[in-house]
Motif scaffolding. Structure first.
Motif, short mmCIF file in Angstrom:
data_model
loop_
_atom_site.label_atom_id
_atom_site.label_comp_id
_atom_site.label_asym_id
_atom_site.label_seq_id
_atom_site.Cartn_x
_atom_site.Cartn_y
_atom_site.Cartn_z
N LYS A 344 -7.64 18.28 -2.84
CA LYS A 344 -6.75 17.34 -3.52
C LYS A 344 -7.30 15.92 -3.47
O LYS A 344 -7.79 15.44 -2.45
CB LYS A 344 -5.35 17.40 -2.94
CG LYS A 344 -5.19 16.87 -1.52
CD LYS A 344 -3.73 16.93 -1.12
CE LYS A 344 -3.50 16.32 0.26
NZ LYS A 344 -2.07 16.40 0.67
N VAL A 346 -6.04 12.09 -4.39
CA VAL A 346 -4.76 11.41 -4.53
C VAL A 346 -4.95 10.04 -5.16
O VAL A 346 -5.80 9.24 -4.73
CB VAL A 346 -4.06 11.26 -3.17
CG1 VAL A 346 -2.69 10.60 -3.33
CG2 VAL A 346 -3.93 12.62 -2.49
N THR A 351 -1.69 13.61 -7.95
CA THR A 351 -2.59 14.34 -7.05
C THR A 351 -3.20 15.50 -7.82
O THR A 351 -2.49 16.25 -8.50
CB THR A 351 -1.83 14.88 -5.82
OG1 THR A 351 -1.25 13.78 -5.12
CG2 THR A 351 -2.78 15.63 -4.89
#
Length: 613
Positions: A344, A346, A351
């Motif tokens: 992930k 962000v 995200t």
């Protein structure tokens, strides 16, 4: 043939004969017949025809962008002069097909590969029983077109020198193929002599390179060899976002992750998120504008997915410690093994995580055509069945049958031949490929619904809970063995008849014997299928015994082996002498009833008309 036949085509007729030639095409697909007003005043235009008042040159200019293909019945020189000012680029131009004024030849004139003119030419030729003329160099070499190689699998074309790589392919010079993702089915159907080398080999001086990969590579314009890249759609982008995140924010976030990871946007299969984001306008708009499917999963499902970066804060907010990573993996796992390619990333509002699936997403609705190819001679196959075979991505059948229809096959097709005892495996394979999104035909000799594959495939679909629509299914009848055999010996089926298979592999011998006795006793003309093999002789001996209990030994019998094939053998005999002849699994036996007779080597069963005169 459902939506797989002719789509968005304009057929141009300038003479009454041209209208006659084109009219059948207008009955089988999305083909609009265009007729000048001068011709419309001479004939009765078919229903749905478009009548134009202007010159054909002006009319073509007006409708050029409305159709994917144009079909002309005219001299090719006239067509060339008409379309020349309208052509832009082979990636944009519609398919152009020319049919000669007598309807004997169908010519792929322009946009053969990417525009689909070559394939459309084959289909039209089958419909009109004409000869297809295809001049693509790859076709003459029995090679798939490099620029349409991945189309059946939903692959997207990336950057590269497509003209250069096609030229290298046509010249049969060595081409390196580096396939990092996507189906390898296309490799299995290549001819013995092909220019492709898979993987790395320092001993070969490659003249071109094909990448099949989710990675986006930048090729230098001054590269010493032409290179191209296909992108299988194997990437599933997991997205988490704050409430009210805009389409622009989501677009920017995804682009940044792709660029940082050197991944191709064309390799994205779809988007995935938690179900509470299913109404997020920015996300929905991004999915729609990008033409990507959006999958959503409940928190209960997402929390079962092991991820490298769980978050307690996210868990408190949406009841699962991961949205982007878990959603990306959940979507990818629907297509085989999955690996989290990008953990992930962000941003302030979005995200993003990316997982790679084992199997690519095709984006297509699958199709199964259940096709009867008749007794084995190409001339005995119906035009509709020929068209179904020609338009298929995959042909599945017993090897003998796939060999019989070889003239109908073309280089881009995948041929899967399985042994005669693997009918269930054939059915399951066809369903598997169709569920994936491919167009599949399963061929049977004779009629596919008479001791053929149609019943088995439909039965298997029903066991799997098929909804009746996806994949789509069509059944194409063929001339059955009993019809073909009857046609070679006369008219033995003019009265009530039945067919009985002597194979006890699937039917208990006790049941077969009961049916034989019923048919013999009821005086049916009886067609015997699968009479005997090298290891199975007794059922035929039993059949003879039962029929002799109820029929005269002089009852006419026709024994027809390999009907309509090169080694065809026909024997006219009697019930008492039936077993004196060579009989095997390629043989169909026709046993007459009490009125059947021979006349000058013709077998005739009266219907009863002359008795009533």
């Amino acid at each position: 043939m459902s939506q797989f036949l002719f789509q968005s085509c304009a057929a141009i007729a300038l003479t009454p004969r041209a209208v006659q030639i084109l009219f059948p095409l207008c009955q089988t697909g999305d083909v609009t017949l265009h007729i000048p007003s001068s011709l419309a005043s001479e004939i009765t235009p078919p229903q749905g025809s478009q009548i134009y008042e202007s010159s054909l040159k002006d009319h073509l200019t007006a409708i050029w962008s409305q159709y994917r293909a144009f079909i002309f019945v005219a001299a090719s020189g006239i067509v060339v002069r008409l379309i020349a000012p309208l052509l832009a680029h082979k990636t944009e131009d519609p398919a152009i097909i020319v049919i000669d004024p007598e309807g004997q030849y169908v010519i792929s004139l322009c946009s053969g590969h990417q525009g689909g003119a070559d394939q459309l030419t084959r289909l039209i030729a089958q419909q009109l029983t004409a000869t297809p003329i295809i001049t693509s160099a790859s076709t003459s070499l029995n090679l798939p077109g490099i620029d349409i190689l991945g189309v059946p699998f939903g692959w997207q074309k990336g950057q590269g020198d497509w003209n250069g790589i096609s030229r290298i392919c046509v010249h049969q010079e060595p081409i390196q193929v580096i396939q990092e993702a996507g189906s390898t089915l296309w490799q299995k159907s290549l001819p013995t002599e092909h220019p492709f080398y898979f993987g790395f080999n320092e001993e070969i001086s490659f003249k071109g390179r094909i990448w099949i990969t989710p990675t986006s590579r930048r090729f230098a314009p001054s590269s010493d060899i032409p290179k191209v890249q296909w992108h299988p759609r194997v990437l599933w982008v997991g997205i988490g976002c704050i409430r009210g995140a805009t389409q622009e924010q989501i677009t920017t976030a995804v682009q940044q992750v792709l660029q940082k990871s050197h991944l191709a946007f064309e390799a994205i299969a779809g988007l995935a998120t938690i179900d509470i984001k299913a109404d997020e306008i920015g996300l929905l708009n991004y999915a729609q504008s990008s033409q990507l499917p959006l999958k959503t999963y409940t928190a209960e499902i997402l929390k079962t997915v092991t991820v490298p970066n769980p978050s307690h804060i996210v868990a408190q907010a949406v009841d699962t410690p991961s949205v982007a990573e878990a959603a990306a993996l959940s979507a990818a796992k629907e297509y085989g093994e999955a690996v989290l390619l990008v953990q992930k990333q962000v941003t302030e509002a979005v995200t993003v995580a990316i997982a790679q699936a084992e199997i690519e997403y095709t984006g297509r609705t699958g199709y199964i055509g259940l096709v009867g190819i008749g007794p084995g001679n190409i001339t005995q196959i119906t035009p509709a069945a020929k068209t179904a075979i020609t338009q298929a991505d995959v042909i599945i059948g017993y090897s003998l049958y796939t060999d019989l229809i070889q003239p109908l096959q073309h280089p881009a097709q995948i041929i899967e031949s399985l042994p005669i005892t693997q009918e269930v495996q054939r059915a399951r394979r066809a369903i598997e490929l169709a569920q994936w999104g491919l167009s599949v035909v399963v061929i049977s000799s004779g009629d596919c619904g008479i001791y053929g594959m149609a019943g088995l495939v439909l039965e298997q679909l029903s066991v799997m809970g098929w909804d009746g629509n996806t994949p789509q299914v069509e059944v194409f009848p063929g001339i059955s063995a009993l019809q073909a055999a009857a046609s070679r010996v006369g008219a033995p089926l003019m009265h009530d008849f039945c067919a009985i298979s002597l194979s006890d592999l699937l039917t208990p011998i006790e049941v077969i014997e009961k049916r034989l006795e019923a048919a013999a006793k009821a005086d049916f003309v009886t067609a015997i299928y699968n009479p005997c093999s090298k290891t199975r002789i007794q059922p035929l001996l039993t059949a003879e015994k039962i029929f002799l209990m109820y029929r005269d030994p002089l009852t006419p019998v026709a024994i027809v082996r390999s009907v309509y094939r090169q080694d065809e053998e026909i024997i006219l005999t009697t019930l008492g002498k039936m077993l004196w002849s060579h009989i095997d699994m390629l043989t169909t036996i026709l046993i007459g009833n009490s009125t059947t007779f021979f006349h000058e080597n013709w077998m005739i069963t009266p219907r009863g008309y002359l008795k009533n005169e």
